[in-house]
Scaffold this motif. Structure first.
Motif, PDB file in Angstrom:
ATOM      1  N   LEU A  57       0.943  -1.157  -0.108  1.00 28.76           N
ATOM      2  CA  LEU A  57      -0.166  -0.140  -0.204  1.00 28.76           C
ATOM      3  C   LEU A  57       0.696   1.141  -0.090  1.00 28.76           C
ATOM      4  O   LEU A  57       0.613   2.323  -0.733  1.00 28.76           O
ATOM      5  N   ALA A  58       2.034   1.279   0.798  1.00 22.34           N
ATOM      6  CA  ALA A  58       2.929   2.399   0.798  1.00 22.34           C
ATOM      7  C   ALA A  58       3.625   2.555  -0.632  1.00 22.34           C
ATOM      8  O   ALA A  58       3.610   3.899  -1.054  1.00 22.34           O
ATOM      9  N   VAL A  59       3.744   1.695  -1.390  1.00 27.23           N
ATOM     10  CA  VAL A  59       4.478   1.816  -2.685  1.00 27.23           C
ATOM     11  C   VAL A  59       3.370   2.346  -3.592  1.00 27.23           C
ATOM     12  O   VAL A  59       3.757   3.202  -4.297  1.00 27.23           O
ATOM     13  N   THR A  60       2.147   1.902  -3.568  1.00 25.33           N
ATOM     14  CA  THR A  60       0.975   2.259  -4.487  1.00 25.33           C
ATOM     15  C   THR A  60       0.841   3.820  -4.122  1.00 25.33           C
ATOM     16  O   THR A  60       0.611   4.834  -5.023  1.00 25.33           O
ATOM     17  N   LEU A  61       0.534   4.283  -2.827  1.00 19.14           N
ATOM     18  CA  LEU A  61       0.127   5.534  -2.589  1.00 19.14           C
ATOM     19  C   LEU A  61       1.277   6.403  -2.731  1.00 19.14           C
ATOM     20  O   LEU A  61       0.994   7.616  -3.196  1.00 19.14           O
ATOM     21  N   ARG A  62       2.673   6.009  -2.482  1.00 16.43           N
ATOM     22  CA  ARG A  62       3.727   6.777  -2.768  1.00 16.43           C
ATOM     23  C   ARG A  62       3.760   7.437  -4.325  1.00 16.43           C
ATOM     24  O   ARG A  62       4.000   8.454  -4.668  1.00 16.43           O
ATOM     25  N   LEU A  63       3.418   6.183  -5.312  1.00 14.33           N
ATOM     26  CA  LEU A  63       3.644   6.613  -6.611  1.00 14.33           C
ATOM     27  C   LEU A  63       2.391   7.368  -7.089  1.00 14.33           C
ATOM     28  O   LEU A  63       2.812   8.307  -7.900  1.00 14.33           O
ATOM     29  N   LEU A  64       1.317   7.104  -6.329  1.00 14.45           N
ATOM     30  CA  LEU A  64       0.226   7.983  -6.779  1.00 14.45           C
ATOM     31  C   LEU A  64       0.416   9.694  -6.398  1.00 14.45           C
ATOM     32  O   LEU A  64      -0.180  10.634  -7.024  1.00 14.45           O
ATOM     33  N   ALA A  65       0.869   9.606  -5.123  1.00 14.04           N
ATOM     34  CA  ALA A  65       1.028  11.241  -4.361  1.00 14.04           C
ATOM     35  C   ALA A  65       2.208  11.870  -5.215  1.00 14.04           C
ATOM     36  O   ALA A  65       2.284  12.968  -5.167  1.00 14.04           O
ATOM     37  N   SER A  66       3.328  11.315  -5.497  1.00 16.28           N
ATOM     38  CA  SER A  66       4.484  11.802  -6.002  1.00 16.28           C
ATOM     39  C   SER A  66       4.708  12.234  -7.252  1.00 16.28           C
ATOM     40  O   SER A  66       5.230  13.082  -7.786  1.00 16.28           O
ATOM     41  N   GLY A  67       3.846  11.109  -8.254  1.00 21.00           N
ATOM     42  CA  GLY A  67       3.928  11.227  -9.500  1.00 21.00           C
ATOM     43  C   GLY A  67       5.282  10.751 -10.080  1.00 21.00           C
ATOM     44  O   GLY A  67       5.668  10.859 -11.286  1.00 21.00           O
ATOM     45  N   ASN A  68       6.119  10.132  -9.067  1.00 21.64           N
ATOM     46  CA  ASN A  68       7.272   9.381  -9.672  1.00 21.64           C
ATOM     47  C   ASN A  68       7.174   8.168 -10.540  1.00 21.64           C
ATOM     48  O   ASN A  68       5.976   7.555 -10.451  1.00 21.64           O
ATOM     49  N   SER A  69       7.963   7.822 -11.361  1.00 22.76           N
ATOM     50  CA  SER A  69       7.850   6.723 -12.055  1.00 22.76           C
ATOM     51  C   SER A  69       7.985   5.550 -11.575  1.00 22.76           C
ATOM     52  O   SER A  69       8.471   5.370 -10.363  1.00 22.76           O
ATOM     53  N   GLN A  70       7.383   4.479 -11.951  1.00 25.68           N
ATOM     54  CA  GLN A  70       7.582   3.125 -11.256  1.00 25.68           C
ATOM     55  C   GLN A  70       9.029   2.485 -11.087  1.00 25.68           C
ATOM     56  O   GLN A  70       9.340   2.395 -10.037  1.00 25.68           O
ATOM     57  N   ARG A  71       9.893   2.938 -12.171  1.00 26.01           N
ATOM     58  CA  ARG A  71      11.239   2.595 -11.927  1.00 26.01           C
ATOM     59  C   ARG A  71      11.799   3.434 -10.568  1.00 26.01           C
ATOM     60  O   ARG A  71      12.679   2.826  -9.750  1.00 26.01           O
ATOM     61  N   SER A  72      11.588   4.654 -10.530  1.00 31.78           N
ATOM     62  CA  SER A  72      11.990   5.259  -9.353  1.00 31.78           C
ATOM     63  C   SER A  72      11.651   4.889  -8.077  1.00 31.78           C
ATOM     64  O   SER A  72      12.444   4.815  -7.066  1.00 31.78           O
ATOM     65  N   VAL A  73      10.139   4.597  -8.236  1.00 34.47           N
ATOM     66  CA  VAL A  73       9.697   4.131  -6.911  1.00 34.47           C
ATOM     67  C   VAL A  73      10.335   2.478  -6.383  1.00 34.47           C
ATOM     68  O   VAL A  73      10.621   2.353  -5.463  1.00 34.47           O
ATOM     69  N   ALA A  74      10.672   1.983  -7.408  1.00 34.98           N
ATOM     70  CA  ALA A  74      11.046   0.497  -7.294  1.00 34.98           C
ATOM     71  C   ALA A  74      12.682   0.800  -6.743  1.00 34.98           C
ATOM     72  O   ALA A  74      12.920  -0.174  -5.866  1.00 34.98           O
ATOM     73  N   ASP A  75      13.214   1.556  -7.327  1.00 34.30           N
ATOM     74  CA  ASP A  75      14.836   1.812  -6.834  1.00 34.30           C
ATOM     75  C   ASP A  75      14.765   2.032  -5.374  1.00 34.30           C
ATOM     76  O   ASP A  75      15.500   1.632  -4.700  1.00 34.30           O
ATOM     77  N   SER A  76      13.770   3.230  -5.079  1.00 35.70           N
ATOM     78  CA  SER A  76      13.877   3.584  -3.597  1.00 35.70           C
ATOM     79  C   SER A  76      13.599   2.446  -2.837  1.00 35.70           C
ATOM     80  O   SER A  76      13.911   2.442  -1.464  1.00 35.70           O
ATOM     81  N   TYR A  77      12.471   1.686  -3.029  1.00 35.48           N
ATOM     82  CA  TYR A  77      11.922   0.849  -2.151  1.00 35.48           C
ATOM     83  C   TYR A  77      12.603  -0.693  -2.303  1.00 35.48           C
ATOM     84  O   TYR A  77      12.476  -1.692  -1.721  1.00 35.48           O
ATOM     85  N   LYS A  78      13.744  -0.496  -3.259  1.00 38.16           N
ATOM     86  CA  LYS A  78      14.552  -1.680  -3.590  1.00 38.16           C
ATOM     87  C   LYS A  78      13.688  -2.926  -3.859  1.00 38.16           C
ATOM     88  O   LYS A  78      13.828  -4.135  -3.426  1.00 38.16           O
ATOM     89  N   LEU A  79      12.816  -2.563  -5.110  1.00 40.44           N
ATOM     90  CA  LEU A  79      11.847  -3.663  -5.453  1.00 40.44           C
ATOM     91  C   LEU A  79      12.309  -3.951  -7.076  1.00 40.44           C
ATOM     92  O   LEU A  79      12.751  -2.794  -7.696  1.00 40.44           O
ATOM     93  N   GLY A  80      11.781  -4.827  -7.660  1.00 43.03           N
ATOM     94  CA  GLY A  80      11.997  -4.930  -8.900  1.00 43.03           C
ATOM     95  C   GLY A  80      10.687  -3.786  -9.837  1.00 43.03           C
ATOM     96  O   GLY A  80       9.836  -3.738  -9.243  1.00 43.03           O
ATOM     97  N   VAL A  81      10.957  -3.474 -11.035  1.00 40.80           N
ATOM     98  CA  VAL A  81      10.082  -2.737 -11.669  1.00 40.80           C
ATOM     99  C   VAL A  81       8.822  -3.423 -12.113  1.00 40.80           C
ATOM    100  O   VAL A  81       7.884  -3.261 -11.496  1.00 40.80           O
ATOM    101  N   SER A  82       8.922  -4.592 -12.602  1.00 44.27           N
ATOM    102  CA  SER A  82       7.646  -5.523 -12.685  1.00 44.27           C
ATOM    103  C   SER A  82       7.094  -5.966 -11.388  1.00 44.27           C
ATOM    104  O   SER A  82       5.868  -5.906 -11.481  1.00 44.27           O
ATOM    105  N   THR A  83       7.745  -5.963 -10.315  1.00 46.56           N
ATOM    106  CA  THR A  83       6.962  -6.093  -8.911  1.00 46.56           C
ATOM    107  C   THR A  83       6.285  -5.103  -8.630  1.00 46.56           C
ATOM    108  O   THR A  83       4.864  -5.417  -8.259  1.00 46.56           O
ATOM    109  N   VAL A  84       6.604  -3.763  -8.693  1.00 47.29           N
ATOM    110  CA  VAL A  84       6.159  -2.561  -8.427  1.00 47.29           C
ATOM    111  C   VAL A  84       4.745  -2.531  -9.338  1.00 47.29           C
ATOM    112  O   VAL A  84       3.751  -2.285  -9.089  1.00 47.29           O
ATOM    113  N   SER A  85       5.069  -2.797 -10.646  1.00 44.77           N
ATOM    114  CA  SER A  85       3.977  -2.863 -11.699  1.00 44.77           C
ATOM    115  C   SER A  85       2.829  -3.555 -11.133  1.00 44.77           C
ATOM    116  O   SER A  85       1.359  -3.219 -11.157  1.00 44.77           O
ATOM    117  N   ARG A  86       3.046  -4.886 -10.721  1.00 47.63           N
ATOM    118  CA  ARG A  86       1.941  -5.809 -10.234  1.00 47.63           C
ATOM    119  C   ARG A  86       1.452  -5.343  -9.016  1.00 47.63           C
ATOM    120  O   ARG A  86       0.031  -5.362  -8.776  1.00 47.63           O
TER     121      ARG A  86
END
Length: 415
Positions: free
Chosen positions: A99-128
């Motif tokens: 939920l934190a990953v999702t809300l951060r992406l929606l609230a910040s407007g950052n790309s999936q790759r940027s959020v994935a890097d900061s949370y140390k997750l794969g881009v495909s994982t963040v996408s799912r």
């Protein structure tokens, strides 16, 4: 014949052997978790920032997620029954972090790759994660916060518009936005440029009362209002609006109406301003009052983009996923706006008093604070005229009666 069958069988066995050998030679996964993400539980943004922030800095939590820790937990409880608890390779991503990953992406407007890097997750994982969580957020909140009004709820909205915006018999403002969708070099999805058409209505408190969202090709003509789901119901009078009532201080009964801009048709239950340049004083007065109340829907979209910055740029997903993202942002907006209404005026954080545009009694526009966080290139754009439906005599008469009402003592703006 038997020899031919034996040769054919030999070829089939040889083919199966080759396939088997090739499958064994396929490159094995080098790692279950990429080395840069191996220390996620210690150095990932969720552990380093999000968890401490919950108790140490409530203001920072609101700026980061667009909501307080208390609202975060409330949302978490609502979505939990709707989310599958899958594992990511060998390590799970728990529901709170998803939920934190999702809300951060929606609230910040950052790309999936940027959020994935900061949370140390794969881009495909963040996408799912984002796909599943946005769908769950809409399902969890739609009935309580975004359902179409019914019964006395319409009357309550009309009373609020008269009390707050001095427009009688108004059950909402309507507007539409075209939301761009495009492919991205860092997105796991690659789609051609398309758009989402969003029709929405709101109440007098900047809360959406209806959303009608569809994805279309850019050149598709289905943007026409009359064939949208809500537009067809409004024009065919199947919304179950209240019966016509008399205006304050008058015996003339007028229908309950939505207010739209010049792109919308004039209809029994839908008012638009007078068009043209050679307007008389009464028509100008009507247009001013109409425009004054219509700022509610304009500001509602503005607040939506200011709070959920993913909408301030083209959405880099497939249109179907982009629709889920927009719906999730709208559901979150309504939940937080409803919660704000229970607070004192100065205690409201999601829509504080100075966030929206207002007009003084002199007619001067007082710009809202929403303008500072929103760029001039917002992704929610006005697509222009949405219908060419001809106005009925009843609709013309209703607008004329409202025009005359605004000249009466009961219809004047308070000084």
């Amino acid at each position: 014949m038997a020899a031919a069958e034996m040769i054919l069988q030999m070829f089939e066995e040889e083919e199966l052997l080759i396939v088997s050998l090739l499958s064994k030679r396929r490159r094995k996964r080098r790692w279950t978790v990429r080395p840069p993400n191996a220390d996620r539980s210690v150095l990932g943004e969720f552990s380093v920032l999000v968890k401490p922030m919950r108790t140490l800095d409530e203001g920072m939590h609101f700026d980061y997620f667009g909501m307080s820790a208390h609202r975060f937990d409330e949302l978490l409880r609502r979505v939990e029954p709707l989310v599958r608890h899958e594992r990511t390779h060998s390590r799970p991503v728990d529901l709170q972090e998803r939920l934190a990953v999702t809300l951060r992406l929606l609230a910040s407007g950052n790309s999936q790759r940027s959020v994935a890097d900061s949370y140390k997750l794969g881009v495909s994982t963040v996408s799912r994660i984002v796909s599943e969580m946005c769908s769950a957020i809409w399902q969890a909140l739609e009935e309580d916060y975004v359902s179409l009004p019914k019964g006395t709820e319409w009357t309550d909205i009309a009373q609020d518009f008269w009390r707050l915006w001095n427009f009688p018999n108004c059950v909402g403002c309507i507007d539409d936005r075209s939301v761009s969708v495009r492919k991205s070099s860092d997105s796991v999805y690659h789609n051609d440029a398309q758009s989402i058409e969003l029709f929405a209505t709101c109440d007098a408190h900047h809360r959406f009362t209806m959303v009608d969202i569809s994805s279309y090709d850019c050149d598709n003509e289905k943007r026409i209002f009359r064939i949208s789901h809500f537009g067809s119901r409004l024009l065919n009078k199947t919304l179950e609006l209240p019966e016509p009532v008399a205006l304050p201080g008058s015996s003339a009964k007028l229908p309950h109406v939505f207010l739209g801009d010049a792109a919308f048709p004039l209809h029994d239950n839908l008012m638009r301003p007078y068009s043209g340049v050679n307007l008389d004083d009464a028509q100008k007065t009507y247009n001013y009052r109409h425009s004054r109340a219509l700022k509610v829907i304009e500001n509602t979209f503005d607040i939506l983009v200011a709070r959920w910055k993913i909408l301030d740029r083209p959405i880099e997903y497939y249109p179907e996923k982009a629709v889920d993202v927009v719906k999730a942002c709208i559901a979150l907006h309504n939940m937080l706006a409803h919660n704000d209404a229970a607070e004192s005026l100065m205690g409201r954080r999601y829509i504080p008093p100075n966030l929206t545009d207002n007009t003084e009694a002199s007619g001067e526009l007082v710009p809202g604070d929403w303008r500072s966080p929103v760029t001039r290139h917002t992704n929610l754009r006005d697509p222009g005229r949405v219908s060419r439906t001809r106005a009925s005599n009843t609709a013309i008469a209703a607008r004329n009666n409202l025009k005359l009402f605004f000249l009466t003592p009961q219809g004047l703006l308070p000084m």
